[in-house]
Design an enzyme around this catalytic site. Structure first.
Site, PDB file in Angstrom:
ATOM      1  CG  ASP A 109      -2.020  -1.043   1.145  1.00 24.79           C
ATOM      2  OD1 ASP A 109      -3.113  -0.706   0.678  1.00 24.79           O
ATOM      3  OD2 ASP A 109      -1.766  -2.202   1.539  1.00 24.79           O
ATOM      4  CB  THR A 151      -5.626  -4.432   1.704  1.00 23.53           C
ATOM      5  OG1 THR A 151      -5.479  -3.134   1.133  1.00 23.53           O
ATOM      6  CG2 THR A 151      -4.313  -4.836   2.337  1.00 23.53           C
TER       7      THR A 151
END
Length: 465
Positions: free
Chosen positions: A136, A233
């Site tokens: 990320d 995610t």
């Protein structure tokens, strides 16, 4: 630092948007006036191809005659960019950035899967207990760096999901070290994606500064990029579907979108198999075949009426725009009994029971395609599914980075995306889709869309949402 695009073996000084616009004005005027000699013709498909404005125009500017014609600058009337060329430079840069980010994500995900159970250094939890990984922050750094290098940092404003506070905490030293290492590994391959790598490795302070540039809050005016570095995610951590999503918004309107789907196969028939099975099979197939590992990147520009898909870049290959891109379009199926609908995997922010009831009332009979992230938008744009419905539970606010790129790609591919009241999604209110009417409905066509909107109206009172 200058940027270069290896497919044309020429350097492009990073001189900002104004410089490019002036040069295009000169060329366009010369062509229209007939002053352009047969010895230095404009490429024949300049105005028709979706190939990027930077590369095509750099071919023109490499002609010796431009040195003479450049003197005519002051005497030429101003000419605006045509609709087909507007935002083409930004689109090409954005696609390259997402390709580069997907390459990074593939490496990190492979590491997470191979080191299952010992990946604490690479996965953290946010305040809402959702996972966030090294990927990320690393992707956020890479995209921020890429846009700044190619477009000029003074011209780049970014709204992004992750902030730098977590990385800056004293107990996050291992995580920060992993991010810096991952970013530098990726930047070492920057020439493959058309940009010169930094002269020296970025320091920790450099990486934190690049990530911290992503501090825009959006709004109704001005230009800003919207980035979800790793959308889905949880799917990413599990070795499943996820997406890298990047969009450009100007004065509240989405102008272009790029969606990288590293685990979404180019071939539709691969989609029905479990992702882990694909990983095994792909190792047994020739590297030139369209396998699960290849993945894809979809992109579109507002008003073009076209959406494109290209494969992810293979290891050790150079990116050559437009990288074997082919046009995609939504499905022509309008019979609900034959349509496939998508919904989120997790129940935390979406009601599966309500969407199931809607599907039944509309006549959708197929099992839902439950996939993580904006891959659902990609599925509709490619014609692999026809409907996406999301109805969040009370109190949940939809973020603009979870939808901007996917919405524009579906629309330009021929589909429709609105809220449940049939109104366009509003990206001009800051970080959230404020004023959203109940939920989001994306469809391949108007017939299915109208039926779902009517069904929502008929059943909303009993939804308990």
């Amino acid at each position: 630092m200058s940027s270069y695009f290896p497919s044309f073996a020429t350097k492009i000084p990073r001189m900002g948007k104004g410089y490019d616009d002036v040069l295009f004005t000169v060329t366009n005027q010369l062509v229209k006036s007939g002053s352009w000699s047969n010895n230095y013709k404009v490429p024949c498909n300049l105005s028709k191809q979706h190939i990027g404005f930077v590369s095509k125009f750099d071919q023109i500017c490499s002609s010796p005659v431009m040195e003479d014609e450049h003197k005519k600058l002051d005497s030429l009337p101003e000419i605006e960019l045509s609709e087909s060329e507007e935002y083409s430079k930004e689109l090409e840069v954005a696609v390259r950035a997402v390709q580069m980010a997907c390459s990074l994500c593939q490496r990190v995900q492979d590491t997470l899967i191979s080191n299952a159970g010992t990946n604490h250094r690479q996965v953290q939890s946010k305040d809402d207990n959702s996972p966030v990984t090294v990927a990320d922050w690393s992707v956020q750094a890479i995209v921020s760096w890429m846009l700044s290098e190619c477009l000029g940092s003074q011209n780049v404003s970014i709204v992004a999901e992750e902030d730098v506070q977590t990385l800056s905490k004293a107990n996050a030293s291992e995580l920060l070290e992993a991010v810096v290492e991952t970013v530098n590994q990726c930047l070492a391959e920057a020439p493959r994606f058309g940009v010169q790598e930094p002269k020296s490795a970025l320091r920790t302070s450099d990486v934190l500064e690049i990530i911290s540039r992503c501090n825009s809050t959006g709004g109704p005016t001005g230009r800003f990029w919207v980035l979800d570095p790793v959308d889905g995610t949880l799917g990413f951590v599990r070795g499943d579907q996820y997406a890298v999503a990047l969009a450009l918004i100007e004065d509240g309107e989405v102008k272009l979108g790029v969606l990288g789907c590293p685990n979404y196969p180019m071939r539709k028939e691969w989609l029905s198999y479990h992702h882990r099975y694909h990983r095994i099979i792909s190792k047994l197939t020739p590297p030139t075949s369209e396998t699960w590992n290849k993945g894809c990147v979809l992109y579109a520009k507002k008003g073009s009426g076209k959406a494109w898909m290209q494969p992810l870049l293979h290891v050790n290959k150079m990116f050559v725009w437009p990288n074997h891109a082919k046009q995609v379009s939504v499905s022509s199926i309008d019979n609900p009994a034959l349509a496939t609908f998508c919904e989120p995997v997790e129940k935390a922010n979406s009601s599966h029971s309500f969407t199931a009831g809607l599907a039944h009332s509309v006549g959708l009979r197929k099992q839902p395609l439950r996939v993580y992230s904006m891959v659902k938008y990609a599925a509709i744009a490619r014609g692999d599914a026809e409907v996406f419905m999301k109805f969040a539970r009370a109190g949940y606010k939809e973020k603009i980075w979870d939808h901007a790129a996917g919405v524009i790609i579906i629309q330009e591919a021929g589909g429709m995306v609105t809220d449940a009241g049939g109104l366009p999604l509003d990206f001009s209110k800051g970080l959230y889709l404020e004023g959203l009417d109940r939920g989001i409905v994306a469809c391949s066509g108007a017939t299915l869309h109208a039926k779902i909107i009517d069904a929502v109206d008929a059943s909303w009172g009993s939804s308990s949402l």
